[in-house]
Scaffold this motif. Structure first.
Motif, PDB file in Angstrom:
ATOM      1  N   GLY A 128       0.795  -1.226   0.000  1.00  0.00           N
ATOM      2  CA  GLY A 128       0.000   0.000   0.000  1.00  0.00           C
ATOM      3  C   GLY A 128       0.829   1.277   0.000  1.00  0.00           C
ATOM      4  O   GLY A 128       0.273   2.384   0.033  1.00  0.00           O
ATOM      5  N   GLY A 129       2.165   1.116  -0.017  1.00  0.00           N
ATOM      6  CA  GLY A 129       3.035   2.290  -0.091  1.00  0.00           C
ATOM      7  C   GLY A 129       3.471   2.854   1.248  1.00  0.00           C
ATOM      8  O   GLY A 129       4.062   3.932   1.309  1.00  0.00           O
ATOM      9  N   HIS A 130       3.232   2.131   2.333  1.00  0.00           N
ATOM     10  CA  HIS A 130       3.603   2.617   3.661  1.00  0.00           C
ATOM     11  C   HIS A 130       4.963   2.074   4.082  1.00  0.00           C
ATOM     12  O   HIS A 130       5.272   0.904   3.857  1.00  0.00           O
ATOM     13  CB  HIS A 130       2.544   2.222   4.690  1.00  0.00           C
ATOM     14  N   ARG A 131       5.745   2.901   4.727  1.00  0.00           N
ATOM     15  CA  ARG A 131       7.041   2.491   5.259  1.00  0.00           C
ATOM     16  C   ARG A 131       6.816   1.781   6.589  1.00  0.00           C
ATOM     17  O   ARG A 131       6.187   2.315   7.497  1.00  0.00           O
ATOM     18  CB  ARG A 131       7.938   3.717   5.464  1.00  0.00           C
ATOM     19  N   MET A 132       7.326   0.564   6.709  1.00  0.00           N
ATOM     20  CA  MET A 132       7.167  -0.193   7.943  1.00  0.00           C
ATOM     21  C   MET A 132       8.048   0.404   9.036  1.00  0.00           C
ATOM     22  O   MET A 132       9.195   0.793   8.782  1.00  0.00           O
ATOM     23  CB  MET A 132       7.509  -1.660   7.721  1.00  0.00           C
ATOM     24  N   SER A 133       7.513   0.481  10.248  1.00  0.00           N
ATOM     25  CA  SER A 133       8.288   1.047  11.353  1.00  0.00           C
ATOM     26  C   SER A 133       9.358   0.080  11.842  1.00  0.00           C
ATOM     27  O   SER A 133      10.346   0.496  12.450  1.00  0.00           O
ATOM     28  CB  SER A 133       7.358   1.429  12.509  1.00  0.00           C
ATOM     29  N   VAL A 134       9.176  -1.204  11.555  1.00  0.00           N
ATOM     30  CA  VAL A 134      10.149  -2.224  11.927  1.00  0.00           C
ATOM     31  C   VAL A 134      11.151  -2.391  10.785  1.00  0.00           C
ATOM     32  O   VAL A 134      10.761  -2.494   9.619  1.00  0.00           O
ATOM     33  CB  VAL A 134       9.441  -3.563  12.211  1.00  0.00           C
ATOM     34  N   ALA A 135      12.435  -2.408  11.115  1.00  0.00           N
ATOM     35  CA  ALA A 135      13.472  -2.649  10.113  1.00  0.00           C
ATOM     36  C   ALA A 135      13.727  -4.151  10.015  1.00  0.00           C
ATOM     37  O   ALA A 135      13.716  -4.855  11.029  1.00  0.00           O
ATOM     38  CB  ALA A 135      14.754  -1.925  10.478  1.00  0.00           C
ATOM     39  N   MET A 136      13.961  -4.648   8.801  1.00  0.00           N
ATOM     40  CA  MET A 136      14.040  -6.088   8.577  1.00  0.00           C
ATOM     41  C   MET A 136      15.279  -6.495   7.787  1.00  0.00           C
ATOM     42  O   MET A 136      15.790  -5.736   6.971  1.00  0.00           O
ATOM     43  CB  MET A 136      12.821  -6.569   7.783  1.00  0.00           C
ATOM     44  N   THR A 137      15.704  -7.723   8.041  1.00  0.00           N
ATOM     45  CA  THR A 137      16.599  -8.441   7.158  1.00  0.00           C
ATOM     46  C   THR A 137      16.253  -9.922   7.320  1.00  0.00           C
ATOM     47  O   THR A 137      15.342 -10.260   8.067  1.00  0.00           O
ATOM     48  CB  THR A 137      18.084  -8.150   7.442  1.00  0.00           C
ATOM     49  N   ASN A 138      16.949 -10.796   6.616  1.00  0.00           N
ATOM     50  CA  ASN A 138      16.653 -12.223   6.659  1.00  0.00           C
ATOM     51  C   ASN A 138      17.937 -13.032   6.574  1.00  0.00           C
ATOM     52  O   ASN A 138      18.982 -12.527   6.151  1.00  0.00           O
ATOM     53  CB  ASN A 138      15.773 -12.645   5.464  1.00  0.00           C
ATOM     54  N   CYS A 139      17.817 -14.299   6.959  1.00  0.00           N
ATOM     55  CA  CYS A 139      18.882 -15.250   6.673  1.00  0.00           C
ATOM     56  C   CYS A 139      18.226 -16.596   6.392  1.00  0.00           C
ATOM     57  O   CYS A 139      17.078 -16.845   6.765  1.00  0.00           O
ATOM     58  CB  CYS A 139      19.878 -15.355   7.826  1.00  0.00           C
ATOM     59  N   GLY A 140      18.965 -17.454   5.685  1.00  0.00           N
ATOM     60  CA  GLY A 140      18.422 -18.750   5.318  1.00  0.00           C
ATOM     61  C   GLY A 140      18.314 -18.899   3.814  1.00  0.00           C
ATOM     62  O   GLY A 140      18.722 -18.018   3.042  1.00  0.00           O
ATOM     63  N   ASP A 141      17.746 -20.002   3.375  1.00  0.00           N
ATOM     64  CA  ASP A 141      17.579 -20.254   1.945  1.00  0.00           C
ATOM     65  C   ASP A 141      16.620 -19.251   1.308  1.00  0.00           C
ATOM     66  O   ASP A 141      16.750 -18.902   0.138  1.00  0.00           O
ATOM     67  CB  ASP A 141      17.043 -21.665   1.708  1.00  0.00           C
ATOM     68  N   LEU A 142      15.657 -18.802   2.108  1.00  0.00           N
ATOM     69  CA  LEU A 142      14.657 -17.857   1.629  1.00  0.00           C
ATOM     70  C   LEU A 142      14.504 -16.724   2.631  1.00  0.00           C
ATOM     71  O   LEU A 142      14.836 -16.867   3.806  1.00  0.00           O
ATOM     72  CB  LEU A 142      13.305 -18.552   1.435  1.00  0.00           C
ATOM     73  N   GLY A 143      13.992 -15.602   2.143  1.00  0.00           N
ATOM     74  CA  GLY A 143      13.719 -14.469   3.019  1.00  0.00           C
ATOM     75  C   GLY A 143      12.358 -13.881   2.700  1.00  0.00           C
ATOM     76  O   GLY A 143      11.912 -13.892   1.547  1.00  0.00           O
ATOM     77  N   TRP A 144      11.700 -13.386   3.725  1.00  0.00           N
ATOM     78  CA  TRP A 144      10.387 -12.756   3.550  1.00  0.00           C
ATOM     79  C   TRP A 144      10.585 -11.270   3.314  1.00  0.00           C
ATOM     80  O   TRP A 144      11.387 -10.618   3.986  1.00  0.00           O
ATOM     81  CB  TRP A 144       9.534 -12.976   4.787  1.00  0.00           C
ATOM     82  N   THR A 145       9.859 -10.746   2.344  1.00  0.00           N
ATOM     83  CA  THR A 145       9.987  -9.322   2.062  1.00  0.00           C
ATOM     84  C   THR A 145       8.685  -8.793   1.487  1.00  0.00           C
ATOM     85  O   THR A 145       7.733  -9.545   1.231  1.00  0.00           O
ATOM     86  CB  THR A 145      11.163  -9.049   1.099  1.00  0.00           C
ATOM     87  N   THR A 146       8.629  -7.501   1.313  1.00  0.00           N
ATOM     88  CA  THR A 146       7.433  -6.858   0.797  1.00  0.00           C
ATOM     89  C   THR A 146       7.830  -5.685  -0.088  1.00  0.00           C
ATOM     90  O   THR A 146       8.846  -5.029   0.133  1.00  0.00           O
ATOM     91  CB  THR A 146       6.530  -6.367   1.950  1.00  0.00           C
ATOM     92  N   ASP A 147       7.023  -5.469  -1.124  1.00  0.00           N
ATOM     93  CA  ASP A 147       7.193  -4.303  -1.981  1.00  0.00           C
ATOM     94  C   ASP A 147       5.853  -4.033  -2.652  1.00  0.00           C
ATOM     95  O   ASP A 147       4.818  -4.567  -2.237  1.00  0.00           O
ATOM     96  CB  ASP A 147       8.328  -4.506  -3.000  1.00  0.00           C
ATOM     97  N   SER A 148       5.851  -3.241  -3.700  1.00  0.00           N
ATOM     98  CA  SER A 148       4.600  -2.863  -4.362  1.00  0.00           C
ATOM     99  C   SER A 148       3.867  -4.056  -4.971  1.00  0.00           C
ATOM    100  O   SER A 148       2.665  -4.004  -5.213  1.00  0.00           O
ATOM    101  CB  SER A 148       4.872  -1.820  -5.446  1.00  0.00           C
TER     102      SER A 148
END
Length: 213
Positions: free
Chosen positions: A53-73
């Motif tokens: 929806g175009g909102h900046r998440m207040s939580v900062a994220m990164t990932n590790c592992g074979d896959l990572g969860w993320t979000t964008d448009s």
């Protein structure tokens, strides 16, 4: 004489059917876990993602592992690389995997095999609104969530966003595991209160282990 500074022995606190808090379960590993968090962040820095929806998440994220969860448009998804930089996620440390697997087993979920670990960094005021973890293919696998640093209020609700929630304080070293009949319950974190933690400074870190594929 009672040692007021002795580490508490871990104990189990039921949360719902299929959900439990393993209090202080990760406390003995906390320093080593935070060291690994710093190494992962050096390879793939924490980043405030943008929701569909175009909102900046207040939580900062990164990932590790074979896959990572993320979000964008385009929406929410798991991927083998960070769509913000095009690089593969750092590998999951052995300590992370061992902790997640053993905590899952203690909560009644044998054979948990996480392939993704989402790392969230909260600063004062950061929150995570009520949501379900439902982007994973196999919903029979549980979620294992490790809290490090500043305390936070965890909300654990029902199967509709409007359902009443239970609020519990999560502290440094606490681990929450939910799966089975509780796997799709809504959950979130209330805005983090300011503070300074001896090991994590002004932050709360959360490690969330999933079996994505």
């Amino acid at each position: 004489m009672l040692d007021l500074f002795a580490e508490e022995e871990p104990w189990s606190e039921p949360l719902a059917d299929g959900a439990v808090i393993l209090r202080r379960r990760a406390l003995s590993d906390a320093d080593a876990l935070l060291e690994q968090v710093a190494k992962i962040a050096a390879q793939n820095p924490f980043h405030h993602r943008i929701t569909p929806g175009g909102h900046r998440m207040s939580v900062a994220m990164t990932n590790c592992g074979d896959l990572g969860w993320t979000t964008d448009s385009r929406g929410y998804q798991y991927s083998e690389q960070d769509n913000a930089g095009g690089t593969r996620w750092p590998p999951m440390p052995t300590l992370f995997r061992q902790l997640a697997v053993s905590c899952a087993a203690e909560a009644g979920f044998a054979n948990f095999n996480p392939d993704a670990c989402l790392l969230n960094r909260y600063e004062p005021g950061a929150k995570l609104t009520l949501h379900q973890d439902k982007d994973e293919r196999d919903l029979r696998q549980p979620i294992v969530s490790v809290s490090l640093g500043l305390p936070a209020v965890f909300q654990f609700g029902g199967f509709e966003r409007s359902d009443a929630t239970t609020r519990v304080l999560l502290e440094h070293g606490d681990v929450v595991v939910w799966g089975g009949p509780s796997r799709l319950r809504y959950h979130g974190i209330l805005p983090l209160k300011p503070g300074i933690h001896p090991q994590a400074g002004a932050f709360r870190f959360n490690l969330t282990f999933r079996r994505a594929h």
